[in-house]
Design a protein around this motif. Structure first.
Motif, PDB file in Angstrom:
ATOM      1  N   TYR A 111       0.832  -1.212   0.000  1.00  0.00           N
ATOM      2  CA  TYR A 111       0.000   0.000   0.000  1.00  0.00           C
ATOM      3  C   TYR A 111       0.866   1.261   0.000  1.00  0.00           C
ATOM      4  O   TYR A 111       0.419   2.325  -0.442  1.00  0.00           O
ATOM      5  CB  TYR A 111      -0.930  -0.007   1.214  1.00  0.00           C
ATOM      6  N   ARG A 112       2.092   1.142   0.507  1.00  0.00           N
ATOM      7  CA  ARG A 112       3.002   2.294   0.508  1.00  0.00           C
ATOM      8  C   ARG A 112       3.270   2.776  -0.914  1.00  0.00           C
ATOM      9  O   ARG A 112       3.471   3.983  -1.150  1.00  0.00           O
ATOM     10  CB  ARG A 112       4.303   1.903   1.210  1.00  0.00           C
ATOM     11  N   CYS A 113       3.245   1.869  -1.874  1.00  0.00           N
ATOM     12  CA  CYS A 113       3.500   2.251  -3.270  1.00  0.00           C
ATOM     13  C   CYS A 113       2.301   2.974  -3.892  1.00  0.00           C
ATOM     14  O   CYS A 113       2.434   3.579  -4.964  1.00  0.00           O
ATOM     15  CB  CYS A 113       3.840   1.017  -4.098  1.00  0.00           C
ATOM     16  N   LYS A 114       1.122   2.890  -3.250  1.00  0.00           N
ATOM     17  CA  LYS A 114      -0.075   3.502  -3.806  1.00  0.00           C
ATOM     18  C   LYS A 114      -0.292   4.940  -3.351  1.00  0.00           C
ATOM     19  O   LYS A 114      -1.100   5.649  -3.936  1.00  0.00           O
ATOM     20  CB  LYS A 114      -1.307   2.661  -3.437  1.00  0.00           C
ATOM     21  N   VAL A 115       0.370   5.366  -2.285  1.00  0.00           N
ATOM     22  CA  VAL A 115       0.210   6.739  -1.796  1.00  0.00           C
ATOM     23  C   VAL A 115       1.255   7.620  -2.454  1.00  0.00           C
ATOM     24  O   VAL A 115       2.247   7.146  -3.034  1.00  0.00           O
ATOM     25  CB  VAL A 115       0.336   6.788  -0.253  1.00  0.00           C
ATOM     26  N   GLU A 116       1.069   8.915  -2.364  1.00  0.00           N
ATOM     27  CA  GLU A 116       1.978   9.866  -2.993  1.00  0.00           C
ATOM     28  C   GLU A 116       3.314   9.924  -2.250  1.00  0.00           C
ATOM     29  O   GLU A 116       3.368   9.776  -1.029  1.00  0.00           O
ATOM     30  CB  GLU A 116       1.343  11.262  -3.020  1.00  0.00           C
TER      31      GLU A 116
END
Length: 492
Positions: free
Chosen positions: A465-470
């Motif tokens: 999920y870290r890759c999905k946030v800015e």
């Protein structure tokens, strides 16, 4: 003198056109015909150069090879063959040749070019409407079945079968009651609804109502067809007479109740429901519905008159959110939504209060909450939305409870443009973990998703999920802080 006469005969015999004599044979006539045709065809120089299709003409004045010419030639040859087959009549001793012109002075070419044979111009529509023009198109032969006598003496079985095939079958010749009932029984036997309806219409027109009702009682299939037909055609009077004859009191009451739909005035409809419908012998369930209908219409008339006055006076709520339609004749749910928009803060003692409507009409809690939520969210009154789901226990503690499930609350709030802080608060209240993560991801409630993965101790999903946030966002910093926390015992 004899020489002069011989020269004269030599002149006529050597001329381009020969004089007519009774002694000319068929070859001379053929030559004369050819010469005359060439003379006519040489008239092309006189005709305008645009008429390229007028090169060759028949003696009838039609272009050679055209449709009209072909039809005339065919008709002429047919007439010639007929005359050859007819008995020979005595011929007179002298024969005269005359070139007769047809009665119509139009050709197919002149019809489409808008020019008559006499040189005058006219439109295509004028040419088509000219009554002097004869139609030479051959008539197509119709099937033999089309020439049958439609008033033929068919049997009842054959009549019904022809009706089933869509044929025209007049039924007026069946005059006796026995024949008419036999016709109806045969239609029912074939199980064709269209034929049954057609026969019933015929019986309705030709039989006394009491006789027809008496015979339909013992024919339940035809009776059901007839009742449905009367309902579809809105023949209320005959339908009520039939239901009264059948002693169906409840159906008769419902039929009488339907008449209110034809009353346009709200006051007249209210009086009709009060004076002519409430006391009818309905079933217990239907009776309560009719009573609620009357009460609701009476409330709507009062609310509509009061709100129209407030709207004309420029009341703030109506100025900020103008009404789009009248409240009269609206369903109960629409009336409740209207009350939650314009009268949400009123006490229970007023007719327009949502709580009063809820109590009077026994509106279920789930329906009331959904309607009130949609109305207050539309006005962006988030404090009212919060109060709608906040409850207190006997110890004084507060908590949020929703009879419809918080996942539906989140969907309604998002549809009405709720801010992210409000959405996150209600996404957290979704009990199912997978549903909560999906809603948080869908509506970008990142804190909810991050906290859920933290509670699940799912390090792998948190890294995904870290890759999905800015990049550089507070959400990324929060994930990095959680991943670096050594006190958390991760499952993976």
């Amino acid at each position: 003198m004899s020489r002069a006469k011989g020269d004269e005969e030599e002149y006529w015999n050597s001329s381009k056109f020969k004089a007519f004599t009774f002694d000319d044979d068929d070859d001379d006539e053929l030559c004369q015909l050819k010469e005359s045709k060439r003379t006519v065809n040489n008239l092309k120089a006189i005709v305008d150069e645009e008429d390229d299709d007028l090169d060759k003409y028949s003696w009838s004045g039609e272009p050679v090879g055209s449709i009209s010419w072909s039809i005339r030639e065919t008709a002429s040859s047919n007439r010639t063959e007929t005359r050859d087959l007819a008995p020979q009549k005595s011929k007179p001793e002298t024969t005269s040749y005359s070139l007769s012109k047809p009665g119509s002075s139009y050709s197919l070419t002149s019809l489409f070019k808008g020019r008559s044979r006499l040189g005058s111009f006219q439109s295509l529509s004028d040419a088509l409407l000219d009554s002097n023009i004869k139609s030479f198109a051959p008539e197509l032969r119709k099937p033999k079945s089309e020439y049958q006598d439609y008033s033929g003496d068919w049997s009842i079985e054959e009549t019904v079968r022809r009706m089933q095939r869509g044929k025209v079958c007049p039924l007026e010749r069946f005059r006796s009651l026995k024949e008419k009932l036999w016709l109806l029984d045969e239609a029912v036997r074939l199980h064709d609804g269209n034929v049954i309806t057609a026969v019933l219409i015929f019986l309705r027109r030709t039989l006394n109502s009491e006789v027809l009702f008496r015979e339909l009682v013992v024919r339940q299939v035809a009776l059901r067809h007839f009742i449905h037909f009367l309902k579809e055609t809105s023949d209320q009077q005959l339908l009520q007479d039939l239901l009264r004859f059948l002693d169906r009191a409840e159906e008769l009451a419902l039929c009488k109740y339907r008449e209110h739909l034809n009353i346009m005035s709200a006051d007249e409809r209210r009086d009709f429901l009060k004076n002519k419908c409430i006391n009818l012998p309905f079933s217990p369930e239907d009776s309560s519905h009719v009573q609620d209908h009357y009460t609701l219409l009476e409330r709507q008339i009062i609310i509509e008159a009061n709100d129209r006055h407030l709207e004309a006076a420029g009341q703030e709520q109506f100025r900020k959110h103008p009404r789009k339609a009248s409240l009269l004749f609206m369903p109960l749910v629409t009336t409740l939504f209207y009350a939650c928009i314009y009268h949400y803060t009123e006490g229970e003692g007023t007719f327009s209060s949502p709580s009063n409507l809820r109590k009077t009409f026994k509106i279920p809690e789930k329906l009331y909450v959904l309607t009130a939520l949609a109305a207050r969210a539309k006005l962006r009154a988030w404090h009212d939305v919060d109060a709608l789901f906040t409850t207190k226990n006997w110890l004084g503690y507060t908590k949020k409870r929703a009879p419809v499930g918080f996942h539906r609350v989140v969907e309604i709030l998002h549809k009405n443009g709720a801010p992210i802080q409000v959405l996150q608060e209600y996404v957290r209240l979704v009990e199912d973990t997978e549903t909560r993560i999906n809603l948080g991801t869908k509506y970008k409630c990142h804190d909810v998703v991050i906290d859920t993965y933290k509670d699940l101790k799912d390090r792998h999903q948190l890294m995904v999920y870290r890759c999905k946030v800015e990049r550089g966002s507070p959400e990324e910093e929060k994930i990095d802080y959680i991943l670096s926390n050594t006190q958390i015992r991760w499952k993976n």
